[in-house]
Scaffold this motif. Sequence first.
Motif, PDB file in Angstrom:
ATOM      1  N   LEU A 110      -7.784  22.841   8.170  1.00 20.09           N
ATOM      2  CA  LEU A 110      -7.012  22.752   9.556  1.00 20.09           C
ATOM      3  C   LEU A 110      -5.922  21.825   9.610  1.00 20.09           C
ATOM      4  N   MET A 111      -4.942  22.083  10.628  1.00 18.55           N
ATOM      5  CA  MET A 111      -3.855  21.162  10.915  1.00 18.55           C
ATOM      6  C   MET A 111      -3.633  21.133  12.328  1.00 18.55           C
ATOM      7  N   THR A 112      -3.656  20.055  12.959  1.00 17.17           N
ATOM      8  CA  THR A 112      -2.819  20.038  14.334  1.00 17.17           C
ATOM      9  C   THR A 112      -1.930  18.929  14.519  1.00 17.17           C
ATOM     10  N   LYS A 113      -1.333  18.885  15.778  1.00 16.28           N
ATOM     11  CA  LYS A 113      -0.347  17.540  15.969  1.00 16.28           C
ATOM     12  C   LYS A 113      -1.003  16.770  16.919  1.00 16.28           C
ATOM     13  N   LEU A 114      -0.697  15.812  16.912  1.00 12.77           N
ATOM     14  CA  LEU A 114      -0.990  14.433  17.877  1.00 12.77           C
ATOM     15  C   LEU A 114       0.001  13.907  18.650  1.00 12.77           C
ATOM     16  N   LYS A 115      -0.235  13.734  19.954  1.00 14.33           N
ATOM     17  CA  LYS A 115       0.525  13.173  20.740  1.00 14.33           C
ATOM     18  C   LYS A 115       0.006  11.935  21.685  1.00 14.33           C
ATOM     19  N   THR A 116       0.615  10.983  22.326  1.00 15.51           N
ATOM     20  CA  THR A 116      -0.191  10.149  23.178  1.00 15.51           C
ATOM     21  C   THR A 116       0.421  10.405  24.545  1.00 15.51           C
ATOM     22  N   VAL A 117      -0.051  10.135  25.512  1.00 13.25           N
ATOM     23  CA  VAL A 117       0.375  10.575  26.985  1.00 13.25           C
ATOM     24  C   VAL A 117      -0.048   9.469  27.711  1.00 13.25           C
ATOM     25  N   THR A 118       0.338   9.246  28.961  1.00 11.81           N
ATOM     26  CA  THR A 118       0.024   8.291  29.931  1.00 11.81           C
ATOM     27  C   THR A 118      -0.532   8.876  31.159  1.00 11.81           C
ATOM     28  N   GLU A 119      -2.047   8.579  31.363  1.00  5.80           N
ATOM     29  CA  GLU A 119      -2.643   9.330  32.713  1.00  5.80           C
ATOM     30  C   GLU A 119      -2.998   7.988  33.221  1.00  5.80           C
ATOM     31  N   GLY A 120      -2.871   7.970  34.569  1.00  5.87           N
ATOM     32  CA  GLY A 120      -3.617   6.844  35.593  1.00  5.87           C
ATOM     33  C   GLY A 120      -3.207   5.455  34.849  1.00  5.87           C
ATOM     34  N   GLY A 121      -2.123   5.298  34.178  1.00  2.00           N
ATOM     35  CA  GLY A 121      -1.931   4.154  33.894  1.00  2.00           C
ATOM     36  C   GLY A 121      -2.505   3.780  32.457  1.00  2.00           C
ATOM     37  N   GLU A 122      -3.333   4.729  31.636  1.00  2.36           N
ATOM     38  CA  GLU A 122      -3.962   4.410  30.642  1.00  2.36           C
ATOM     39  C   GLU A 122      -3.016   5.533  29.345  1.00  2.36           C
ATOM     40  N   ARG A 123      -3.163   5.010  28.311  1.00  2.00           N
ATOM     41  CA  ARG A 123      -2.459   5.870  27.230  1.00  2.00           C
ATOM     42  C   ARG A 123      -3.964   6.620  26.510  1.00  2.00           C
ATOM     43  N   LYS A 124      -3.548   8.099  26.118  1.00  2.00           N
ATOM     44  CA  LYS A 124      -4.416   8.818  25.948  1.00  2.00           C
ATOM     45  C   LYS A 124      -3.654   9.559  24.636  1.00  2.00           C
ATOM     46  N   LEU A 125      -4.892  10.139  23.674  1.00  4.03           N
ATOM     47  CA  LEU A 125      -4.307  10.682  22.640  1.00  4.03           C
ATOM     48  C   LEU A 125      -4.719  12.096  22.920  1.00  4.03           C
ATOM     49  N   GLN A 126      -4.100  12.987  22.558  1.00  6.03           N
ATOM     50  CA  GLN A 126      -4.327  14.623  22.811  1.00  6.03           C
ATOM     51  C   GLN A 126      -3.555  15.415  21.775  1.00  6.03           C
ATOM     52  N   THR A 127      -4.212  16.615  21.326  1.00  4.38           N
ATOM     53  CA  THR A 127      -3.445  17.518  20.591  1.00  4.38           C
ATOM     54  C   THR A 127      -2.357  18.368  21.186  1.00  4.38           C
ATOM     55  N   HIS A 128      -1.591  19.141  20.397  1.00  2.89           N
ATOM     56  CA  HIS A 128      -0.669  20.045  20.913  1.00  2.89           C
ATOM     57  C   HIS A 128      -0.174  20.947  19.929  1.00  2.89           C
ATOM     58  N   GLY A 129      -0.056  22.109  20.253  1.00  2.00           N
ATOM     59  CA  GLY A 129       0.412  23.153  19.506  1.00  2.00           C
ATOM     60  C   GLY A 129      -0.550  24.019  18.769  1.00  2.00           C
TER      61      GLY A 129
END
Length: 372
Positions: free
Chosen positions: A75-94
Amino acid sequence: MRALSMLLAAVQSLQQPDNYILVSTPSRSMITVYQPGGNRTQVLLAKGLVEPYGMAIDDSNGRLYIADPGAGQILMTKLKTVTEGGERKLQTHGGLISIKRGVQVRNMACDFRGDLYFSDEAKNQILRISSGQLDMMAKSEQPVTDDRPQEELIGMEKIPNPRITTVFTRPNTTKISAPGGIAVDATVDGFMFWANKKGGETAGSLTRALLGNFSAAPESMGFFGENTYGVCLTHNNVFTTSKEKNIRAMPKRGGESHVITESLLTPRGCAFDGDGSVYVADWTGNAVYSIPGNMLKLGPQNETKVFEVEAPYGMAMYHAPEVKSSTLASVEAAVGWGSTSSSSSATTLDGRSSAAGLGVTAVFVAVVAVMQ
């Protein structure tokens, strides 16, 4: 003083490496993520997985590949980082895309081009999917996962299977026998390493092949222990984990192998952070440990528990692209600076932008100005 506090906070946030440790838990059908320096793990993926084992990451394209033998898929998915509440977090998208079905793969690795390599233990093969094929599949707008039950999703013919190249196979070389863990260097003149789990004298051996010339015969690097599971590379060394509870290492150029530690219960996957530490999943120990990884003189080392997680198996490290944080942007606005010009960015030896480093320098100058 408030402005000074904001500037100092920005410096601290910029000095934190935006790296993430990914851990698979086959028994829970999920992948969790932990950021070094943080104090908790978060679930990255749970929906759409059956029994995830090995993982591989293409940093340049922000892609995560997952070997799921329970679903018989890669399987394959995309990764992205977001900022929530002043913290950087890693998420998948797509969503998750099935790039290969009908396979029983447990170990994978990406090279500097973005090509994906994986071992087929039952068929005694090392195989490759080119970056071009993966690019094509990444553009698919038909992800495998949606809100339907997993049993309805397995084997769905959403997109065609990619062309797969057999790199090494048992009839053509005796240096491959039930290949398990696999790792590749990040440079064109580097090597591919894999561990053999069965096959008489071949069992427990580590094999090396030149990445730029697969027509050259692979060479045995020596015995590392029966049922070797994880293989990972640092700048200088190659590490392996095995059922004998030990973690061994040897120089990538060849030489004597050394026991690094025998303290973990069931070491499985391992990953290098690109700096100085190797992270190892202790399956029945329910934790991830770090050990020094890039030393020139190999020998016993003390391990450090980094975080606890249930039944960890596969390991991968994601190095997020360096981007200007919202904290720095707000600080620049507070002191009346404009955005940093992209032309002022430099490129480091590993190909990553040093714009964040320039941002640290700029913030430091601002701290001095405020203090005066």
